[in-house]
Enzyme design. Structure first.
Site, PDB file in Angstrom:
ATOM      1  CD  GLU A  54      64.209  34.460   2.053  1.00 22.89           C
ATOM      2  OE1 GLU A  54      63.339  34.524   1.196  1.00 22.89           O
ATOM      3  OE2 GLU A  54      64.678  35.477   2.597  1.00 22.89           O
TER       4      GLU A  54
ATOM      5  CB  CYS B  19      61.929  34.999   6.121  1.00 24.42           C
ATOM      6  SG  CYS B  19      60.223  35.004   6.691  1.00 24.42           S
TER       7      CYS B  19
ATOM      8  NE  ARG C  32      61.232  33.171  -0.165  1.00 22.98           N
ATOM      9  CZ  ARG C  32      59.914  32.936  -0.145  1.00 22.98           C
ATOM     10  NH1 ARG C  32      59.352  32.199  -1.079  1.00 22.98           N
ATOM     11  NH2 ARG C  32      59.171  33.476   0.802  1.00 22.98           N
TER      12      ARG C  32
HETATM   13  N1  EPU Z   1      54.639  31.305  13.383  1.00 27.02           N
HETATM   14  C1  EPU Z   1      54.793  31.311  14.733  1.00 27.02           C
HETATM   15  N2  EPU Z   1      55.549  32.300  15.305  1.00 27.02           N
HETATM   16  C2  EPU Z   1      56.171  33.238  14.574  1.00 27.02           C
HETATM   17  C3  EPU Z   1      56.041  33.220  13.168  1.00 27.02           C
HETATM   18  C4  EPU Z   1      55.262  32.225  12.598  1.00 27.02           C
HETATM   19  O1  EPU Z   1      54.250  30.475  15.439  1.00 27.02           O
HETATM   20  O2  EPU Z   1      56.852  34.078  15.153  1.00 27.02           O
HETATM   21  C5  EPU Z   1      53.784  30.268  12.787  1.00 27.02           C
HETATM   22  C6  EPU Z   1      52.533  30.918  12.176  1.00 27.02           C
HETATM   23  O3  EPU Z   1      51.533  31.066  13.116  1.00 27.02           O
HETATM   24  C7  EPU Z   1      52.174  29.946  11.083  1.00 27.02           C
HETATM   25  C8  EPU Z   1      53.532  29.364  10.651  1.00 27.02           C
HETATM   26  O4  EPU Z   1      54.449  29.667  11.695  1.00 27.02           O
HETATM   27  O5  EPU Z   1      51.392  28.892  11.576  1.00 27.02           O
HETATM   28  C9  EPU Z   1      54.021  29.979   9.341  1.00 27.02           C
HETATM   29  O6  EPU Z   1      54.142  31.381   9.494  1.00 27.02           O
HETATM   30  P1  EPU Z   1      53.820  32.422   8.327  1.00 27.02           P
HETATM   31  O7  EPU Z   1      52.457  32.161   7.776  1.00 27.02           O
HETATM   32  O8  EPU Z   1      54.136  33.785   8.821  1.00 27.02           O
HETATM   33  O9  EPU Z   1      54.771  32.030   7.175  1.00 27.02           O
HETATM   34  P2  EPU Z   1      56.295  31.745   7.174  1.00 27.02           P
HETATM   35  O10 EPU Z   1      56.468  30.344   6.722  1.00 27.02           O
HETATM   36  O11 EPU Z   1      56.980  32.150   8.411  1.00 27.02           O
HETATM   37  C10 EPU Z   1      56.556  32.382   4.644  1.00 27.02           C
HETATM   38  C11 EPU Z   1      57.616  33.102   3.875  1.00 27.02           C
HETATM   39  C12 EPU Z   1      57.357  34.594   3.918  1.00 27.02           C
HETATM   40  C13 EPU Z   1      55.973  34.879   3.352  1.00 27.02           C
HETATM   41  C14 EPU Z   1      54.940  34.125   4.184  1.00 27.02           C
HETATM   42  C15 EPU Z   1      53.547  34.256   3.620  1.00 27.02           C
HETATM   43  C16 EPU Z   1      59.709  31.880   4.025  1.00 27.02           C
HETATM   44  C17 EPU Z   1      61.004  31.756   4.697  1.00 27.02           C
HETATM   45  N3  EPU Z   1      58.910  32.831   4.459  1.00 27.02           N
HETATM   46  O12 EPU Z   1      56.754  32.752   6.011  1.00 27.02           O
HETATM   47  O13 EPU Z   1      58.324  35.204   3.076  1.00 27.02           O
HETATM   48  O14 EPU Z   1      55.714  36.257   3.382  1.00 27.02           O
HETATM   49  O15 EPU Z   1      55.261  32.706   4.165  1.00 27.02           O
HETATM   50  O16 EPU Z   1      53.379  33.467   2.501  1.00 27.02           O
HETATM   51  O17 EPU Z   1      59.431  31.136   3.080  1.00 27.02           O
HETATM   52  C18 EPU Z   1      60.472  36.233   2.934  1.00 27.02           C
HETATM   53  O18 EPU Z   1      60.653  35.545   1.940  1.00 27.02           O
HETATM   54  O19 EPU Z   1      61.337  37.033   3.346  1.00 27.02           O
HETATM   55  C19 EPU Z   1      59.205  36.127   3.643  1.00 27.02           C
HETATM   56  C20 EPU Z   1      58.931  36.859   4.679  1.00 27.02           C
END
Ligand code: EPU
Length: 302
Positions: free
Chosen positions: A296, A226, A177
């Site tokens: 972000e 995010c 990012r």
């Molecule tokens: N999780 C929770 N509770 C929540 C949300 C997430 O427990 O409310 C847990 C999930 O179960 C999972 C872990 O946290 O085990 C990671 O969650 P997720 O797979 O949704 O990915 P993330 O790290 O929260 C990132 C990117 C997203 C992208 C997804 C999919 C960032 C900040 N976010 O989210 O990008 O869509 O991976 O690859 O890097 C964005 O850039 O705006 C964005 C949404």
């Protein structure tokens, strides 16, 4: 900010710049938050150096707007004007494995168009709203891929030199990012080199990513994706969720019940509400986990 000097307004027309006075930025952002200013729509990239010279000479501050999907804009009358590229037609031209894409192209439409021509690699970003330029400047990524891996050349307007420049992919650093572009450089066009894949196979990948996104993110609500970057080795969403902060609200700004790193505008949230919510969540995460979450979302607060 309103541009009223008739001499300046007349010059915009000569530069093929369309002045739209008093635009409400809440209408141009996915969060549905943001005050009012003049919008300058740019039909021709080449007019940018002269346009910026004109703005500088008249002490008019500016910001570059892409698709407005990762952006939190301040409330009220804004002290700068907004510049936005008009999307040309066509906005994607293919040449073998290379896609020549205008920065104003819609990211999802570009991915689908390339897929129909058997060019893949970008499946992870399907469903991410915004322009290709916006995705490029912050190296958007999801499901193990990031756009930077496919960039071979970028045409941009450099804020520092006030000139249009062309950079090869290996002259740009793409990190999580983050890119080596300056915050006020304006992306104009990009050449992506994409792997050949049969359409059916790409479609399969697109369906899987769409499904994952639908099941974990609040897609139907007003958000900027995010809010915080994930700290190294951790998930901001998981930490906020573990703290029981889903549903926490300041006015109509609310931590999503579906994904805790998405903050939604559940009605008529102001930037002030959203910023207070961001500060509150950051403080609670800091207190419990000792981690300082980095935004972000891009914040344009006057
Ligand atoms: N999780 C929770 N509770 C929540 C949300 C997430 O427990 O409310 C847990 C999930 O179960 C999972 C872990 O946290 O085990 C990671 O969650 P997720 O797979 O949704 O990915 P993330 O790290 O929260 C990132 C990117 C997203 C992208 C997804 C999919 C960032 C900040 N976010 O989210 O990008 O869509 O991976 O690859 O890097 C964005 O850039 O705006 C964005 C949404």
């Amino acid at each position: 900010m309103r541009i009223r000097d008739p001499k300046v307004v007349a010059k915009f027309a000569e530069m093929h710049v369309d002045l739209q006075p008093g635009k409400v930025l809440a209408d141009l952002t996915s969060l549905g938050i943001g005050g009012t200013t003049d919008l300058l729509r740019i039909k021709n990239h080449e007019s940018l150096p002269d346009l910026l010279k004109l703005l500088d000479a008249n002490h008019i501050q500016h910001k570059f707007l892409g698709g407005g999907s990762n952006l939190l804009v301040g409330d009220g009358e804004l002290p700068w004007v907004v510049l936005q590229l008009v999307r040309p037609e066509p906005d994607v031209v293919l040449d073998g494995n290379f896609a020549h894409v205008d920065a104003a192209a819609d990211l999802g439409r570009m991915i689908t168009f390339c897929a129909k021509n058997d060019l893949g690699g970008m499946e992870g970003l399907i469903g991410v709203p915004g322009t290709v330029g916006g995705a490029l400047r912050m190296n958007a990524g999801a499901y193990g891929m990031q756009i930077g891996s496919y960039v071979r050349e970028v045409k941009l307007f450099r804020a520092a030199s006030r000139k249009i420049e062309v950079l090869r992919g290996n002259q740009i650093s793409f990190e999580y990012r983050h890119t080596s572009f300056a915050p006020d450089d304006m992306m104009l066009a990009v050449i992506l080199e994409l792997p050949c894949k049969p359409y059916k196979e790409i479609l399969q990948g697109i369906r899987i990513c769409n499904e994952k996104r639908r099941s974990s993110q609040p897609l139907g609500q007003k958000s900027a994706g995010c809010i915080f970057k994930n700290p190294p080795g951790a998930s901001a969403g998981r930490m906020i969720d573990e703290l029981g902060l889903k549903g926490l609200s300041v006015g109509d700004a609310r931590v999503s019940d579906r994904h805790a790193n998405f903050f939604v505008n559940a009605g008529r949230a102001s930037a002030k509400d959203m910023l207070r919510l961001i500060a509150e969540v950051r403080e609670r995460v800091q207190k419990t986990y000792g981690v300082s979450l980095e935004n972000e979302v891009v914040v344009w607060n006057a």
